[in-house]
Design a protein around this motif. Sequence first.
Motif, short mmCIF file in Angstrom:
data_model
loop_
_atom_site.label_atom_id
_atom_site.label_comp_id
_atom_site.label_asym_id
_atom_site.label_seq_id
_atom_site.Cartn_x
_atom_site.Cartn_y
_atom_site.Cartn_z
N PRO A 32 -0.79 -4.31 23.20
CA PRO A 32 -1.05 -2.96 22.70
C PRO A 32 -2.45 -2.47 23.03
CG PRO A 32 -1.14 -4.56 20.91
CD PRO A 32 -0.70 -5.31 22.13
N ARG A 33 -2.54 -1.16 23.28
CA ARG A 33 -3.84 -0.53 23.54
C ARG A 33 -4.33 0.12 22.25
NH1 ARG A 33 -4.49 1.99 28.91
NH2 ARG A 33 -5.01 3.88 27.77
N ALA A 34 -5.60 -0.05 21.97
CA ALA A 34 -6.17 0.47 20.72
C ALA A 34 -5.92 1.97 20.55
CB ALA A 34 -7.66 0.16 20.67
N THR A 35 -6.10 2.74 21.62
CA THR A 35 -6.01 4.20 21.47
C THR A 35 -4.60 4.68 21.15
OG1 THR A 35 -5.73 4.42 23.87
CG2 THR A 35 -7.95 4.70 23.01
N GLU A 36 -3.61 3.80 21.31
CA GLU A 36 -2.25 4.19 20.96
C GLU A 36 -1.91 3.80 19.52
OE1 GLU A 36 0.00 2.46 24.17
OE2 GLU A 36 -0.78 3.93 25.60
N HIS A 37 -2.90 3.32 18.76
CA HIS A 37 -2.66 2.88 17.38
C HIS A 37 -3.67 3.46 16.40
CE1 HIS A 37 -0.55 0.14 20.00
NE2 HIS A 37 0.30 -0.03 19.02
N ILE A 38 -4.14 4.67 16.72
CA ILE A 38 -5.14 5.32 15.86
C ILE A 38 -4.52 5.61 14.48
CG2 ILE A 38 -6.65 7.33 15.59
CD1 ILE A 38 -7.54 5.65 17.95
N ALA A 39 -3.25 6.03 14.45
CA ALA A 39 -2.61 6.37 13.17
C ALA A 39 -2.57 5.15 12.25
CB ALA A 39 -1.19 6.89 13.42
N GLU A 40 -2.26 3.98 12.81
CA GLU A 40 -2.21 2.75 12.01
C GLU A 40 -3.60 2.40 11.47
OE1 GLU A 40 -0.67 3.24 14.88
OE2 GLU A 40 1.21 2.13 15.02
N MET A 41 -4.62 2.67 12.27
CA MET A 41 -5.99 2.37 11.83
C MET A 41 -6.38 3.28 10.67
SD MET A 41 -7.78 1.95 15.56
CE MET A 41 -6.78 1.30 16.88
N ILE A 42 -6.05 4.57 10.83
CA ILE A 42 -6.38 5.54 9.77
C ILE A 42 -5.68 5.14 8.47
CG2 ILE A 42 -5.99 7.95 9.05
CD1 ILE A 42 -6.55 8.75 11.98
N GLU A 43 -4.46 4.66 8.58
CA GLU A 43 -3.69 4.27 7.40
C GLU A 43 -4.40 3.11 6.65
OE1 GLU A 43 -1.38 5.47 5.70
OE2 GLU A 43 -0.97 3.72 4.42
N ILE A 44 -4.89 2.13 7.40
CA ILE A 44 -5.58 1.00 6.75
C ILE A 44 -6.90 1.47 6.12
CG2 ILE A 44 -6.67 -1.26 7.09
CD1 ILE A 44 -4.60 -1.86 9.22
N ILE A 45 -7.62 2.34 6.82
CA ILE A 45 -8.89 2.85 6.27
C ILE A 45 -8.62 3.63 4.97
CG2 ILE A 45 -10.92 4.30 6.72
CD1 ILE A 45 -10.47 3.78 9.74
N ARG A 46 -7.53 4.40 4.98
CA ARG A 46 -7.15 5.16 3.79
C ARG A 46 -6.88 4.22 2.60
NH1 ARG A 46 -3.44 7.10 1.40
NH2 ARG A 46 -1.84 5.94 2.53
N ARG A 47 -6.15 3.15 2.87
CA ARG A 47 -5.88 2.15 1.83
C ARG A 47 -7.17 1.54 1.29
NH1 ARG A 47 -1.17 -1.65 1.44
NH2 ARG A 47 0.62 -0.60 2.33
N LEU A 48 -8.08 1.23 2.21
CA LEU A 48 -9.35 0.61 1.80
C LEU A 48 -10.15 1.58 0.93
CD1 LEU A 48 -10.34 -1.17 5.14
CD2 LEU A 48 -9.69 -2.29 3.00
N GLU A 49 -10.07 2.85 1.27
CA GLU A 49 -10.78 3.87 0.50
C GLU A 49 -10.20 3.94 -0.92
OE1 GLU A 49 -10.43 7.84 2.07
OE2 GLU A 49 -12.60 8.14 2.05
N GLU A 50 -8.86 3.91 -1.00
CA GLU A 50 -8.17 3.94 -2.29
C GLU A 50 -8.59 2.76 -3.17
OE1 GLU A 50 -3.93 5.78 -0.92
OE2 GLU A 50 -3.91 3.82 -1.92
N LYS A 51 -8.77 1.61 -2.53
CA LYS A 51 -9.13 0.40 -3.28
C LYS A 51 -10.63 0.30 -3.54
CE LYS A 51 -5.17 -2.37 -2.14
NZ LYS A 51 -4.69 -3.72 -1.90
#
Length: 491
Positions: A113-132
């Motif tokens: 996998p290429r990083a730039t094709e998984h930006i949405a997944e990264m944002i999702e994890i950052i969002r979770r971390l923010e929530e926690k």
Amino acid sequence: MTLRIHDTRTGKKVPFEPLVAGKVGLYICGTTVYGFCHIGHARKEIAWDVITRHLRASGFELRFVRNITDVDDKIINRAREEGITADEVARKYTEEMNVDFRALGLAAPDLEPRATEHIAEMIEIIRRLEEKGLAYAAGGDVYYSVPRFPGYGQLSGQSIEGLESGVRIEVGEHKQSPLDFALWKGAKPGEPFWPSPWGNGRPGWHIECSAMAHRYLGERFDIHGGGADLIFPHHENELAQSEGAFGAGNFARHWMHSGLLTFGDVKMAKSVGNVITIRQIAEGHDLEALRLLYIGVHYRSAVSFTVAKDGQQRPVYPELDEAEGKLEYFYRTLARLAEAPAGDDKGPVLPEAEKTLSSFQEAMDDDFNAAAAVGHLYEAFVLANKLLDDPKAAAKDVRRRTLARLRRDLLKCGETLGIFQREPAAFLAARRDRQCARKGIDAAAVEAKIQERAAARASKDFTRADEIRKTLAGQGIELMDGPTGTTWRVV
Ligand SMILES: [Zn+2]
């Protein structure tokens, strides 16, 4: 014996039990594609190639994920230098990487996998971390709050207090603690960017791997690997992100790290100016010899590589030359084994030839000890040569069967290590061509001398024939007379 692996986190060798019987999920941090791959990349990739080959040969169903980091400061800088876009830089050097990796004989990962094709997944994890409460936005960036993650430092064996004393917040950074690291970087002029809940920007390096490992291997998987230079901070940060987002224990079960390449005490680095690309090596050397050199050192240890100069100030690599000499011995023996009369498989072989496969397997099961495994193969080669040289070394049938068994086992073990899989004649011819080129030997002239010697022998002028042999020997050429004529090699 079951497979035992060394886990970086505990510093111990442990029996390997996959989460799902018979299956292995493996994530390896791949290349940041901004230039030609060098022989340090090769060290790491060959180590993991042998590990994955052994897992497969042992019957595990492997899912091997190795990412491509295609957004990074280095890529952006290279794009400025070359006057093309960051995406063009990444695509160009991914292509070049694939060329080099194929030349190294690396088995391709199952997923790349290429990083730039998984930006949405990264944002999702950052969002979770923010929530926690583990991430916070500041000055257009988003940071991970290291002091709020109690397990930080467990992988590299460091304490938060110890780490904090060694770093400070730079001017212009908006961190709360000097250990905090960027999950998301606000867009700067001229840089690639993506929209996000925190504004336009791009991901930090560490979050890429958390996101891609999660996407393709799930919350828990068996092994996370990479080069030893990634333990801190990259893997420590990945662990903090993933376990922070998904809960303690919900990431890689084991961590494994391959040793680096050094020039004596010096690390190979662009800043030191000692980078040697895979292509530079391939110009005058056999890349299978590079593989043999690397697997002769345990995958966790550093490989020491020496660069010297020959009389004409050309670089020479003594360890690599030695490895190529060994490889010639192996291929020469395999060529002889292929020509030996075939033996039926039924019936006894010499007891010394019984143990090649089992001792090989045992060494590889002991934390992928390929260096010891090659040692066992070497013993088998020595036995093969002993039998080939001396037809009376064993009873005729036993000798034939033993030679056939040795050849079969050597080729099988070689497959797991990614060596000995070429036609011996092709390797030997290419090796001789390289040696001739290096030593300025004219192969056609040597062939002519051999013809002349044959004619002299045919007319019983043995003095002349012997003179020719001696002259050639003086040039480092050894003649080998056989039933089908005379062959030669450079010694
Ligand atoms: Zn990574």
